[in-house]
Write a protein that holds these residues in place. Sequence first.
Motif, short mmCIF file in Angstrom:
data_model
loop_
_atom_site.label_atom_id
_atom_site.label_comp_id
_atom_site.label_asym_id
_atom_site.label_seq_id
_atom_site.Cartn_x
_atom_site.Cartn_y
_atom_site.Cartn_z
N UNK A 239 2.32 -14.56 13.51
CA UNK A 239 2.06 -14.19 12.11
C UNK A 239 1.09 -15.14 11.44
N UNK A 240 1.20 -16.43 11.74
CA UNK A 240 0.35 -17.41 11.07
C UNK A 240 -1.12 -17.19 11.41
N UNK A 241 -1.38 -16.73 12.63
CA UNK A 241 -2.76 -16.43 13.04
C UNK A 241 -3.17 -15.02 12.63
N UNK A 242 -2.18 -14.23 12.21
CA UNK A 242 -2.41 -12.84 11.79
C UNK A 242 -3.18 -12.06 12.85
N UNK B 274 -5.10 -6.71 9.42
CA UNK B 274 -6.38 -7.40 9.26
C UNK B 274 -7.44 -6.55 8.57
N UNK B 275 -7.00 -5.51 7.90
CA UNK B 275 -7.93 -4.63 7.20
C UNK B 275 -8.53 -5.36 6.00
N UNK B 276 -9.86 -5.48 5.99
CA UNK B 276 -10.54 -6.21 4.92
C UNK B 276 -10.80 -5.34 3.69
N UNK B 277 -10.80 -4.03 3.88
CA UNK B 277 -11.03 -3.11 2.76
C UNK B 277 -9.75 -3.00 1.93
#
Length: 324
Positions: free
Chosen positions: A85-88, A94-97
């Motif tokens: 989780x910490x590194x995701x 991880x969606x940037x939108x």
Amino acid sequence: TILSEIVTLDSQEPKNGKKSKLAQVLDFACGSGSLLLNVRKQLGAHGIGKIYGQEKNITTYNLARMNMLLHGVKDTEFEIHHGDSLLNDWGILNEMNPSKKLTFDAIVANPPFSYRWEPTDTLGEDFRFKSYGLAPKSAADFAFLLHGFHFLSDNGVMAIILPHGVLFRGGAEERIRTKLLKDGHIDTVIGLPANLFFSTGIPVCILVLKRCKKPDDVLFINAAEHFEKGKRQNRLLPEHIDKIVATYQFRKEEDRYARRVSMGEIEKNDYNLNISRYVSTAKTEESVDLNAVHAELQAIEKRILQASSTHNQYLKELGLSLIG
């Protein structure tokens, strides 16, 4: 159970009772999945749209998946990811939108306490931490919290178990804590008794966070002395759990147990959330009336002198030595 009951209550008006449905629930350190199953139990088999969990340990990850199926959760109703989780490293998170960002109505977690991690420069620019800063290398507690909080929906509730250190430690943790408080995201701080878990004997706390909360204060619940003592481990009985949940639900104040604290008072304490600063379990000592005590001592001394005089009179009649 405390976490699952809290996150299933209405986020803005907990006193209105449980939500009828949660679209999505997340536990980003899910272990065997027990917290997620507890949330499901609160709302019934059809009360959650989809369950999401993440677990780093491969054995426990497999156990979580098996646990879901054994409890009647269909494989289309849950998604458990094996990863850090910490590194995701979970693609769907991880969606940037922002318009496509996955958010959750309820987030529960009991991550490893004071876990040592590697906060890199790259993580410093990570969308989860950029606004708050990185948790220190020696304790990833706030890194776990910020990871989960990033994915909390506007009307969601997050309840996370953490060591008490997050409430008062300085440095980077103080900066993160201060921003969360100033932004109005910390709703409730619950202090639990020591020795509740097999893994550690230290007392822990539950932080309840919301993106949008109505009260402009923070509710402190000091339940440290409300438990049943066991030989190796202490236990919370149903009445202890019910009291905590009801106090949160109705935001009740009670002497030596719960108090609503204004942001002004918290600011004066430099955003230190040490529970005993706000809700002390110490009993008030009775005030001593020194004049009354002095008068009583004088009366006792007078009675001693009278008794000695009478005693000496008897000794004199018997021809014995008198007492001084």
